[in-house]
Write a protein that holds these residues in place. Sequence first.
Motif, PDB file in Angstrom:
ATOM      1  N   ASP A 158       9.899  -0.678  -3.773  1.00 43.29           N
ATOM      2  CA  ASP A 158       8.686  -1.410  -4.144  1.00 43.29           C
ATOM      3  C   ASP A 158       7.570  -0.388  -4.336  1.00 43.29           C
ATOM      4  N   ILE A 159       7.112  -0.255  -5.576  1.00 38.57           N
ATOM      5  CA  ILE A 159       6.114   0.761  -5.909  1.00 38.57           C
ATOM      6  C   ILE A 159       4.714   0.142  -5.899  1.00 38.57           C
ATOM      7  N   PRO A 160       3.799   0.629  -5.068  1.00 36.33           N
ATOM      8  CA  PRO A 160       2.422   0.116  -5.092  1.00 36.33           C
ATOM      9  C   PRO A 160       1.779   0.342  -6.453  1.00 36.33           C
ATOM     10  N   GLY A 161       1.034  -0.644  -6.909  1.00 39.80           N
ATOM     11  CA  GLY A 161       0.394  -0.524  -8.206  1.00 39.80           C
ATOM     12  C   GLY A 161      -0.565   0.638  -8.294  1.00 39.80           C
ATOM     13  N   GLU A 162      -1.180   1.018  -7.153  1.00 39.13           N
ATOM     14  CA  GLU A 162      -2.130   2.124  -7.167  1.00 39.13           C
ATOM     15  C   GLU A 162      -1.488   3.438  -7.605  1.00 39.13           C
ATOM     16  N   ILE A 163      -0.187   3.578  -7.356  1.00 42.96           N
ATOM     17  CA  ILE A 163       0.481   4.827  -7.694  1.00 42.96           C
ATOM     18  C   ILE A 163       0.553   5.018  -9.208  1.00 42.96           C
ATOM     19  N   LEU A 164       0.413   3.938  -9.947  1.00 38.25           N
ATOM     20  CA  LEU A 164       0.434   4.055 -11.402  1.00 38.25           C
ATOM     21  C   LEU A 164      -0.839   4.686 -11.939  1.00 38.25           C
ATOM     22  N   ASN A 165      -1.869   4.808 -11.103  1.00 35.59           N
ATOM     23  CA  ASN A 165      -3.117   5.421 -11.528  1.00 35.59           C
ATOM     24  C   ASN A 165      -3.018   6.936 -11.450  1.00 35.59           C
ATOM     25  N   ALA A 166      -3.726   7.612 -12.329  1.00 35.97           N
ATOM     26  CA  ALA A 166      -3.647   9.078 -12.413  1.00 35.97           C
ATOM     27  C   ALA A 166      -4.221   9.775 -11.186  1.00 35.97           C
TER      28      ALA A 166
ATOM     29  N   GLN B 125       0.803  -1.215   0.000  1.00 37.71           N
ATOM     30  CA  GLN B 125       0.000   0.000   0.000  1.00 37.71           C
ATOM     31  C   GLN B 125       0.837   1.267   0.000  1.00 37.71           C
ATOM     32  N   LEU B 126       2.096   1.174   0.412  1.00 35.10           N
ATOM     33  CA  LEU B 126       2.953   2.349   0.517  1.00 35.10           C
ATOM     34  C   LEU B 126       4.253   2.107  -0.237  1.00 35.10           C
ATOM     35  N   VAL B 127       4.873   3.206  -0.684  1.00 36.86           N
ATOM     36  CA  VAL B 127       6.203   3.098  -1.281  1.00 36.86           C
ATOM     37  C   VAL B 127       7.185   2.681  -0.192  1.00 36.86           C
TER      38      VAL B 127
ATOM     39  N   LEU C 288       7.545   8.139  -6.939  1.00 37.01           N
ATOM     40  CA  LEU C 288       7.692   7.211  -8.054  1.00 37.01           C
ATOM     41  C   LEU C 288       8.680   7.757  -9.087  1.00 37.01           C
ATOM     42  N   ASP C 289       8.497   9.021  -9.472  1.00 39.92           N
ATOM     43  CA  ASP C 289       9.364   9.624 -10.481  1.00 39.92           C
ATOM     44  C   ASP C 289      10.820   9.642 -10.018  1.00 39.92           C
ATOM     45  N   ARG C 290      11.036   9.947  -8.731  1.00 41.80           N
ATOM     46  CA  ARG C 290      12.399   9.994  -8.206  1.00 41.80           C
ATOM     47  C   ARG C 290      13.034   8.599  -8.227  1.00 41.80           C
ATOM     48  N   ALA C 291      12.253   7.590  -7.842  1.00 42.38           N
ATOM     49  CA  ALA C 291      12.785   6.221  -7.836  1.00 42.38           C
ATOM     50  C   ALA C 291      13.174   5.779  -9.236  1.00 42.38           C
ATOM     51  N   LEU C 292      12.323   6.061 -10.212  1.00 48.79           N
ATOM     52  CA  LEU C 292      12.611   5.658 -11.585  1.00 48.79           C
ATOM     53  C   LEU C 292      13.808   6.420 -12.152  1.00 48.79           C
ATOM     54  N   ALA C 293      13.912   7.703 -11.815  1.00 50.60           N
ATOM     55  CA  ALA C 293      15.018   8.513 -12.338  1.00 50.60           C
ATOM     56  C   ALA C 293      16.364   8.025 -11.802  1.00 50.60           C
ATOM     57  N   GLN C 294      16.387   7.523 -10.567  1.00 45.74           N
ATOM     58  CA  GLN C 294      17.636   7.100  -9.945  1.00 45.74           C
ATOM     59  C   GLN C 294      17.977   5.640 -10.208  1.00 45.74           C
ATOM     60  N   SER C 295      17.013   4.854 -10.665  1.00 48.04           N
ATOM     61  CA  SER C 295      17.217   3.408 -10.755  1.00 48.04           C
ATOM     62  C   SER C 295      18.038   3.019 -11.976  1.00 48.04           C
ATOM     63  N   SER C 296      19.049   2.213 -11.730  1.00 46.46           N
ATOM     64  CA  SER C 296      19.831   1.636 -12.811  1.00 46.46           C
ATOM     65  C   SER C 296      19.147   0.400 -13.378  1.00 46.46           C
ATOM     66  N   VAL C 297      18.346  -0.258 -12.542  1.00 50.13           N
ATOM     67  CA  VAL C 297      17.650  -1.475 -12.942  1.00 50.13           C
ATOM     68  C   VAL C 297      16.179  -1.352 -12.591  1.00 50.13           C
ATOM     69  N   ILE C 298      15.321  -1.728 -13.529  1.00 49.88           N
ATOM     70  CA  ILE C 298      13.881  -1.755 -13.305  1.00 49.88           C
ATOM     71  C   ILE C 298      13.406  -3.185 -13.479  1.00 49.88           C
TER      72      ILE C 298
END
Length: 330
Positions: free
Chosen positions: A106-114, A81-83, A124-134
């Motif tokens: 670990d990104i909750p699936g709900e965060i992908l909703n608008a 439920q939480l990042v 979410l954006d910060r995690a993706l920007a910093q991640s070398s591996v997805i």
Amino acid sequence: MFIKDDALGRVMDITMLGPRGVGKTSLLVSLYDQFQDVVGTSQLEMSVTDPATRATLQGYREDLRRFAKGIGRDSGVAATQLVRSHLFGLGTRGRPKPQMTLRFTDIPGEILNAAVADTERVMLDRALAQSSVIFLAIDSPALMERSGRYNEETNKPVHVSEFVRDALKVSGNRLVVFVPLKCEKYVAAPNGVRELSAAVRDAYQPLLQTITKAAVPCGAVLTTVQTVGSMRFSRFEPDPDHVGQFREIFRPTRIGASYAPKDNDQPVRWMLRFAVNAYKKRDKTFGEKFIDWWNDTDLTLNAAMRQFSADCKREDGFEILVNHPYLELP
């Protein structure tokens, strides 16, 4: 590729991405639960570095083991439920502290909703920007059953791909690991692995093209993972808690079956193959170079990671989808 942190040292970020219920948290728990089997035969040492990670994953591990015996939830671990960020130290045996930290977000699936809060989207954006591996988790039954009837609503490949594309716009080498989960039924069937691989390529073809054409070279691999091993998809049935929706039902592979995950080491092996090549090519100060030379730090770590990553599988559900120099054996 690596972020320097005063407390954690050199950090490599990994994001667990996928819609709600596809199995992201189960994958992370499976990796955690099998760490000794995964790295125990090499000179590598992987350890949980924060109490919160240890306590959280221990609880999820018990859920997953109960599910493996046919007890509890039909789909295993309850959705996150939480990042949450989980920290693991990685280094060679005998050293007082790890040489790097692996930070899984670990990104909750709900965060992908608008409709989610702006603060959650920022995380979410910060995690993706910093991640070398997805790690891109994929629900195999939704992809494979009934000609993929539930794939769009469950895996949301178009929507998820948009987030990955945004991450690839940030400069830096990246690896996207496509991880079909709940795949026990398909890997056991004649031609099942080939059909599953083809379905992933077809559903995520636009994303694979984006990865191939990225300004900074990016790679992609496919690794099928049986996070439980003892349970196979049986059928879809109406979800009593959500009108008009369906849920997945799983059944034991045999009477008395127990928790028996398989190939959950492969995402880690591919990730570390990518990491060790990046680690070797990283920019170092003169002081870091001298310390590494004096202590043989690079030699021991690189040798251990090379040994471990040499066992990356390349067939029967495991393949390089988009090649990258860092995917070569270090």
